[in-house]
Design a protein around this motif. Structure first.
Motif, PDB file in Angstrom:
ATOM      1  N   PHE A   1       0.827  -1.200   0.000  1.00  0.00           N
ATOM      2  CA  PHE A   1       0.000   0.000   0.000  1.00  0.00           C
ATOM      3  C   PHE A   1       0.864   1.254   0.000  1.00  0.00           C
ATOM      4  O   PHE A   1       1.801   1.393   0.773  1.00  0.00           O
ATOM      5  N   ASN A   2       0.521   2.173  -0.910  1.00  0.00           N
ATOM      6  CA  ASN A   2       1.182   3.475  -0.992  1.00  0.00           C
ATOM      7  C   ASN A   2       0.080   4.495  -1.239  1.00  0.00           C
ATOM      8  O   ASN A   2      -0.540   4.502  -2.305  1.00  0.00           O
ATOM      9  N   VAL A   3      -0.182   5.350  -0.277  1.00  0.00           N
ATOM     10  CA  VAL A   3      -1.349   6.229  -0.351  1.00  0.00           C
ATOM     11  C   VAL A   3      -1.296   7.156  -1.559  1.00  0.00           C
ATOM     12  O   VAL A   3      -2.328   7.413  -2.213  1.00  0.00           O
ATOM     13  N   ALA A   4      -0.107   7.668  -1.904  1.00  0.00           N
ATOM     14  CA  ALA A   4       0.006   8.573  -3.054  1.00  0.00           C
ATOM     15  C   ALA A   4      -0.345   7.846  -4.353  1.00  0.00           C
ATOM     16  O   ALA A   4      -1.089   8.367  -5.195  1.00  0.00           O
ATOM     17  N   LYS A   5       0.187   6.632  -4.509  1.00  0.00           N
ATOM     18  CA  LYS A   5      -0.098   5.858  -5.726  1.00  0.00           C
ATOM     19  C   LYS A   5      -1.564   5.434  -5.779  1.00  0.00           C
ATOM     20  O   LYS A   5      -2.170   5.414  -6.857  1.00  0.00           O
ATOM     21  N   THR A   6      -2.118   5.097  -4.615  1.00  0.00           N
ATOM     22  CA  THR A   6      -3.527   4.701  -4.566  1.00  0.00           C
ATOM     23  C   THR A   6      -4.426   5.834  -5.042  1.00  0.00           C
ATOM     24  O   THR A   6      -5.319   5.638  -5.877  1.00  0.00           O
ATOM     25  N   TRP A   7      -4.209   7.036  -4.556  1.00  0.00           N
ATOM     26  CA  TRP A   7      -5.069   8.149  -4.935  1.00  0.00           C
ATOM     27  C   TRP A   7      -4.798   8.637  -6.351  1.00  0.00           C
ATOM     28  O   TRP A   7      -5.693   9.154  -7.020  1.00  0.00           O
ATOM     29  N   THR A   8      -3.570   8.474  -6.828  1.00  0.00           N
ATOM     30  CA  THR A   8      -3.274   8.816  -8.228  1.00  0.00           C
ATOM     31  C   THR A   8      -4.076   7.916  -9.165  1.00  0.00           C
ATOM     32  O   THR A   8      -4.697   8.384 -10.129  1.00  0.00           O
ATOM     33  N   GLU A   9      -4.076   6.618  -8.876  1.00  0.00           N
ATOM     34  CA  GLU A   9      -4.848   5.675  -9.687  1.00  0.00           C
ATOM     35  C   GLU A   9      -6.348   5.912  -9.527  1.00  0.00           C
ATOM     36  O   GLU A   9      -7.107   5.815 -10.503  1.00  0.00           O
ATOM     37  N   TYR A  10      -6.775   6.240  -8.324  1.00  0.00           N
ATOM     38  CA  TYR A  10      -8.205   6.469  -8.073  1.00  0.00           C
ATOM     39  C   TYR A  10      -8.711   7.681  -8.859  1.00  0.00           C
ATOM     40  O   TYR A  10      -9.805   7.637  -9.455  1.00  0.00           O
ATOM     41  N   ILE A  11      -7.935   8.758  -8.884  1.00  0.00           N
ATOM     42  CA  ILE A  11      -8.319   9.949  -9.656  1.00  0.00           C
ATOM     43  C   ILE A  11      -8.396   9.614 -11.140  1.00  0.00           C
ATOM     44  O   ILE A  11      -9.285  10.084 -11.861  1.00  0.00           O
ATOM     45  N   ASN A  12      -7.479   8.791 -11.610  1.00  0.00           N
ATOM     46  CA  ASN A  12      -7.518   8.334 -12.996  1.00  0.00           C
ATOM     47  C   ASN A  12      -8.832   7.594 -13.278  1.00  0.00           C
ATOM     48  O   ASN A  12      -9.466   7.788 -14.323  1.00  0.00           O
ATOM     49  N   ARG A  13      -9.255   6.759 -12.352  1.00  0.00           N
ATOM     50  CA  ARG A  13     -10.510   6.017 -12.526  1.00  0.00           C
ATOM     51  C   ARG A  13     -11.717   6.960 -12.496  1.00  0.00           C
ATOM     52  O   ARG A  13     -12.687   6.759 -13.230  1.00  0.00           O
ATOM     53  N   LEU A  14     -11.664   7.972 -11.640  1.00  0.00           N
ATOM     54  CA  LEU A  14     -12.746   8.951 -11.607  1.00  0.00           C
ATOM     55  C   LEU A  14     -12.854   9.678 -12.948  1.00  0.00           C
ATOM     56  O   LEU A  14     -13.965   9.911 -13.446  1.00  0.00           O
ATOM     57  N   MET A  15     -11.709  10.036 -13.528  1.00  0.00           N
ATOM     58  CA  MET A  15     -11.701  10.669 -14.843  1.00  0.00           C
ATOM     59  C   MET A  15     -12.317   9.740 -15.889  1.00  0.00           C
ATOM     60  O   MET A  15     -13.059  10.179 -16.773  1.00  0.00           O
ATOM     61  N   GLY A  16     -12.017   8.448 -15.775  1.00  0.00           N
ATOM     62  CA  GLY A  16     -12.596   7.472 -16.688  1.00  0.00           C
ATOM     63  C   GLY A  16     -14.107   7.405 -16.553  1.00  0.00           C
ATOM     64  O   GLY A  16     -14.837   7.317 -17.550  1.00  0.00           O
ATOM     65  N   ALA A  17     -14.600   7.459 -15.312  1.00  0.00           N
ATOM     66  CA  ALA A  17     -16.045   7.423 -15.071  1.00  0.00           C
ATOM     67  C   ALA A  17     -16.727   8.666 -15.645  1.00  0.00           C
ATOM     68  O   ALA A  17     -17.797   8.578 -16.269  1.00  0.00           O
ATOM     69  N   ILE A  18     -16.094   9.835 -15.461  1.00  0.00           N
ATOM     70  CA  ILE A  18     -16.640  11.081 -16.010  1.00  0.00           C
ATOM     71  C   ILE A  18     -16.714  10.993 -17.529  1.00  0.00           C
ATOM     72  O   ILE A  18     -17.719  11.383 -18.149  1.00  0.00           O
ATOM     73  N   THR A  19     -15.661  10.478 -18.141  1.00  0.00           N
ATOM     74  CA  THR A  19     -15.646  10.321 -19.598  1.00  0.00           C
ATOM     75  C   THR A  19     -16.766   9.401 -20.060  1.00  0.00           C
ATOM     76  O   THR A  19     -17.442   9.677 -21.061  1.00  0.00           O
ATOM     77  N   GLY A  20     -16.984   8.317 -19.314  1.00  0.00           N
ATOM     78  CA  GLY A  20     -18.051   7.387 -19.659  1.00  0.00           C
ATOM     79  C   GLY A  20     -19.424   8.045 -19.612  1.00  0.00           C
ATOM     80  O   GLY A  20     -20.250   7.860 -20.514  1.00  0.00           O
ATOM     81  N   PHE A  21     -19.679   8.852 -18.581  1.00  0.00           N
ATOM     82  CA  PHE A  21     -20.966   9.542 -18.469  1.00  0.00           C
ATOM     83  C   PHE A  21     -21.133  10.588 -19.575  1.00  0.00           C
ATOM     84  O   PHE A  21     -22.249  10.782 -20.097  1.00  0.00           O
ATOM     85  N   LEU A  22     -20.040  11.264 -19.932  1.00  0.00           N
ATOM     86  CA  LEU A  22     -20.116  12.230 -21.035  1.00  0.00           C
ATOM     87  C   LEU A  22     -20.458  11.537 -22.350  1.00  0.00           C
ATOM     88  O   LEU A  22     -21.263  12.041 -23.145  1.00  0.00           O
ATOM     89  N   LEU A  23     -19.860  10.376 -22.580  1.00  0.00           N
ATOM     90  CA  LEU A  23     -20.158   9.624 -23.802  1.00  0.00           C
ATOM     91  C   LEU A  23     -21.604   9.127 -23.804  1.00  0.00           C
ATOM     92  O   LEU A  23     -22.243   9.081 -24.865  1.00  0.00           O
ATOM     93  N   LEU A  24     -22.100   8.774 -22.632  1.00  0.00           N
ATOM     94  CA  LEU A  24     -23.507   8.367 -22.520  1.00  0.00           C
ATOM     95  C   LEU A  24     -24.414   9.551 -22.861  1.00  0.00           C
ATOM     96  O   LEU A  24     -25.388   9.410 -23.629  1.00  0.00           O
ATOM     97  N   GLY A  25     -24.110  10.716 -22.296  1.00  0.00           N
ATOM     98  CA  GLY A  25     -24.885  11.917 -22.610  1.00  0.00           C
ATOM     99  C   GLY A  25     -24.811  12.275 -24.080  1.00  0.00           C
ATOM    100  O   GLY A  25     -25.814  12.685 -24.687  1.00  0.00           O
ATOM    101  N   LEU A  26     -23.631  12.111 -24.662  1.00  0.00           N
ATOM    102  CA  LEU A  26     -23.443  12.413 -26.082  1.00  0.00           C
ATOM    103  C   LEU A  26     -24.294  11.481 -26.948  1.00  0.00           C
ATOM    104  O   LEU A  26     -24.853  11.899 -27.970  1.00  0.00           O
ATOM    105  N   THR A  27     -24.401  10.227 -26.538  1.00  0.00           N
ATOM    106  CA  THR A  27     -25.220   9.271 -27.275  1.00  0.00           C
ATOM    107  C   THR A  27     -26.688   9.681 -27.226  1.00  0.00           C
ATOM    108  O   THR A  27     -27.404   9.610 -28.238  1.00  0.00           O
ATOM    109  N   VAL A  28     -27.150  10.138 -26.058  1.00  0.00           N
ATOM    110  CA  VAL A  28     -28.531  10.610 -25.929  1.00  0.00           C
ATOM    111  C   VAL A  28     -28.760  11.828 -26.826  1.00  0.00           C
ATOM    112  O   VAL A  28     -29.749  11.900 -27.575  1.00  0.00           O
ATOM    113  N   TYR A  29     -27.832  12.781 -26.783  1.00  0.00           N
ATOM    114  CA  TYR A  29     -27.963  13.996 -27.597  1.00  0.00           C
ATOM    115  C   TYR A  29     -27.871  13.710 -29.092  1.00  0.00           C
ATOM    116  O   TYR A  29     -28.379  14.476 -29.914  1.00  0.00           O
TER     117      TYR A  29
END
Length: 354
Positions: A105-133
């Motif tokens: 466990f390394n807290v800095a690496k854990t949160w760096t990867e977690y923020i990357n995953r959050l960015m991925g989730a945001i991108t996924g929701f934007l693509l979902l919205g784009l599909t609706v539009y």
């Protein structure tokens, strides 16, 4: 006059392109800081939606638990590869001993990867919205709707592949496929953005033929794809070298890469020369307010930054910030080149039809 619903789609499309590029930057930061296994499970992080900030918050026996989960998941993936006739790839996963090594466990690496995953989730929701539009084009441009749906499936597959990247402990060929899929997502976004904008745009007829320019830009796009693939392989080789050298002698890692680095450097020179020729041709054929010329200017700036980051990487012991910039601007270069190709292709097609 562009309808408001179409303006909304175009605006969201552009935002999604920018966020996707930021996601790639986040991925580059993860890679350059060695944070790829900061969260040993997926989609949660240490079995939590909000990652721990201290070792006392970790699950009991977390190392053994996540290694066992990875082994089980990798076996399922290996069986899938067997059914696809890729037995050699399946065997490489089954016999990779690094998968059995638990991550500390390394807290800095854990949160760096977690923020990357959050960015991925945001991108996924934007693509979902784009599909609706995109349904605003269901009568006028059905290809936008179809491509938006395809991109939604691609990003879902990309998310699943991200989980495989984690479970296989960053297996090189899977990381490469992960990177190439990001280019597919960007290419579809750039295409739908351009196509939507051009539906209501007026065209200016260019007197000179642009067929030769189209070929050169297409060659530059393909060259960038090859260059990004080579760059990913160079990075994978450096990871292996760093591990073998126990992360010492950082300034010598590049010297041990071998032919792939030479190919990567030589292709960079070829792409530079090719883009200089393209820039000259675009400047000669389009006026100062043309979008194609503005994009060509963006390519020139991006290429200079990309080359500068490459020089920093090869001569100054691979500074992490330069690694992240290098991957960001390589994908930005690809996106701008592909956008320029679409612009020139449409102009030339319009000219030929008139």
């Amino acid at each position: 006059m562009v309808p408001k619903s179409e303006q909304r789609f175009i605006r969201l499309n552009l935002i999604t392109i920018i966020v996707t590029l930021l996601l790639i930057l986040a991925g580059g930061i993860v890679r350059s800081t060695g944070s790829g296994m900061g969260c040993p499970d997926w989609p949660k992080c240490f079995d939590q939606y909000i990652p721990p900030t201290h070792a006392s918050q970790l699950p009991a026996d977390y190392k053994e638990k996540y290694v066992a989960q990875r082994v089980a998941k990798n076996e399922r993936f290996a069986k899938t590869l067997d059914r696809m006739g890729k037995a050699h790839l399946a065997d490489s996963i089954r016999h990779d001993q690094s998968i059995l090594l638990p991550e500390t466990f390394n807290v800095a690496k854990t949160w760096t990867e977690y923020i990357n995953r959050l960015m991925g989730a945001i991108t996924g929701f934007l693509l979902l919205g784009l599909t609706v539009y995109s349904f605003t084009y269901r009568r006028s441009a059905i290809r936008i709707v179809i491509l938006s749906f395809i991109n939604l499936f691609v990003v879902a597959f990309q998310a699943w592949l991200g989980s495989i990247v984690v479970s296989t402990n960053l297996m090189p060929w899977i990381v490469t496929v992960h990177m190439l899929l990001a280019l597919v997502i960007l290419a579809i976004l750039v295409y739908t953005y351009n196509y939507a904008k051009q539906l209501n745009a007026s065209s200016t007829v260019i007197m000179s033929k642009l067929s030769g320019l189209k070929v050169l830009i297409l060659l530059a796009v393909l060259g960038s794809i090859v260059q990004i693939t080579l760059g990913t392989e160079v990075r994978e080789a450096i990871d292996a070298i760093a591990k073998n050298m126990q992360y010492t002698g950082r300034g010598t890692w590049v010297d041990h890469v071998g032919e792939n680095f030479s190919y990567h450097r030589d292709l960079a020179i070829f792409i530079l020369v090719l883009n200089v020729i393209i820039y000259k041709l675009v400047k000669d054929r389009f006026n100062g307010k043309a979008t194609a010329l503005l994009v060509a200017n963006g390519i020139a700036i991006t290429l200079l930054i990309q080359l500068a980051s490459g020089v920093l990487l090869s001569n100054f012991a691979l500074p992490p910030y330069a690694q992240a910039l290098h991957i960001l601007f390589s994908t930005l270069l690809f996106s701008l080149q592909y956008y320029l190709y679409l612009l020139v292709y449409r102009t030339d097609t319009y000219q030929q039809s008139h």
